[in-house]
Design a protein around this motif. Sequence first.
Motif, short mmCIF file in Angstrom:
data_model
loop_
_atom_site.label_atom_id
_atom_site.label_comp_id
_atom_site.label_asym_id
_atom_site.label_seq_id
_atom_site.Cartn_x
_atom_site.Cartn_y
_atom_site.Cartn_z
N GLY A 1 1.32 10.02 -3.02
CA GLY A 1 2.08 10.33 -1.82
C GLY A 1 3.26 11.24 -2.08
O GLY A 1 3.60 12.08 -1.24
N GLY B 1 0.82 -1.21 0.00
CA GLY B 1 0.00 0.00 0.00
C GLY B 1 0.85 1.25 0.00
O GLY B 1 0.55 2.23 -0.70
N ASN B 2 1.93 1.27 0.78
CA ASN B 2 2.81 2.43 0.83
C ASN B 2 3.53 2.66 -0.49
O ASN B 2 3.69 3.80 -0.92
CB ASN B 2 3.82 2.28 1.96
CG ASN B 2 3.25 2.66 3.30
OD1 ASN B 2 2.41 3.55 3.40
ND2 ASN B 2 3.69 1.98 4.34
N PHE C 1 -9.84 9.64 -5.46
CA PHE C 1 -9.50 8.24 -5.23
C PHE C 1 -10.73 7.40 -4.91
O PHE C 1 -10.81 6.24 -5.30
CB PHE C 1 -8.49 8.10 -4.07
CG PHE C 1 -7.06 8.27 -4.48
CD1 PHE C 1 -6.52 7.53 -5.51
CD2 PHE C 1 -6.22 9.15 -3.82
CE1 PHE C 1 -5.20 7.67 -5.89
CE2 PHE C 1 -4.91 9.30 -4.17
CZ PHE C 1 -4.39 8.56 -5.21
N GLN D 1 -6.80 7.36 3.26
CA GLN D 1 -5.54 7.94 3.70
C GLN D 1 -5.51 9.44 3.42
O GLN D 1 -5.00 10.22 4.22
CB GLN D 1 -4.35 7.25 3.04
CG GLN D 1 -4.20 5.79 3.40
CD GLN D 1 -4.05 5.54 4.88
OE1 GLN D 1 -3.37 6.27 5.57
NE2 GLN D 1 -4.70 4.51 5.37
N CYS D 2 -6.07 9.84 2.29
CA CYS D 2 -6.14 11.28 1.97
C CYS D 2 -7.01 12.01 2.98
O CYS D 2 -6.68 13.13 3.40
CB CYS D 2 -6.71 11.48 0.57
SG CYS D 2 -5.57 11.08 -0.75
N TRP E 1 0.91 3.95 -2.87
CA TRP E 1 0.56 5.30 -2.44
C TRP E 1 1.63 6.31 -2.87
O TRP E 1 1.30 7.39 -3.35
CB TRP E 1 0.39 5.34 -0.93
CG TRP E 1 0.30 6.72 -0.39
CD1 TRP E 1 1.29 7.47 0.15
CD2 TRP E 1 -0.86 7.55 -0.38
NE1 TRP E 1 0.83 8.70 0.51
CE2 TRP E 1 -0.50 8.77 0.19
CE3 TRP E 1 -2.18 7.37 -0.79
CZ2 TRP E 1 -1.39 9.82 0.36
CZ3 TRP E 1 -3.07 8.41 -0.62
CH2 TRP E 1 -2.67 9.61 -0.05
N PHE F 1 0.40 4.24 5.25
CA PHE F 1 -0.20 2.96 5.65
C PHE F 1 0.56 2.36 6.83
O PHE F 1 1.78 2.38 6.87
CB PHE F 1 -0.21 1.98 4.47
CG PHE F 1 -1.23 2.32 3.43
CD1 PHE F 1 -2.53 1.89 3.55
CD2 PHE F 1 -0.89 3.09 2.33
CE1 PHE F 1 -3.48 2.21 2.60
CE2 PHE F 1 -1.82 3.42 1.37
CZ PHE F 1 -3.12 2.98 1.50
N PHE G 1 -6.88 4.38 -0.57
CA PHE G 1 -6.06 5.56 -0.79
C PHE G 1 -6.84 6.83 -0.45
O PHE G 1 -6.29 7.78 0.09
CB PHE G 1 -5.55 5.61 -2.23
CG PHE G 1 -4.70 4.43 -2.60
CD1 PHE G 1 -3.45 4.27 -2.04
CD2 PHE G 1 -5.16 3.48 -3.48
CE1 PHE G 1 -2.66 3.19 -2.36
CE2 PHE G 1 -4.37 2.39 -3.81
CZ PHE G 1 -3.13 2.24 -3.25
#
Length: 122
Positions: free
Chosen positions: A14, A5-6, A90, A102-103, A9, A52, A99
């Motif tokens: 990211g 995920g990172n 997203f 996370q935003c 991202w 993440f 995602f």
Amino acid sequence: MGCLGNILWFIFGGLVQGLAWFLTGCLWCISIVGIPIGLQCFKISKLSFFPFGKEVVYGGGVGSFLLNLIWLLISGIWLAISSALLGVVFCVTVVGIPFGLQCFKLAKLSLLPFGTTIVTYR
């Protein structure tokens, strides 16, 4: 799953968000008074690059409230709007929902960055 995920991202959003936080921190560090705010921007920049597996815990006192108020009026609202808009983009697809979440986490953090602690789960 957090590592994958990172990586995804970082490629798909990211890098842009992390650089926005980093550049904001550099601008704050130009003045001596803004250095504590700039240092907080650098910490959040690291979170923006790889969010993440990390959680934000909110807290703080009167000093954090005053810094958050100054931050919100000068820089915070613009970073929050950009993160929220990217989160909406997203969340249009089912695959992009993690995602987008996370935003939205970063958008909330953009409004109240002082008095927070970033906790890493492994």
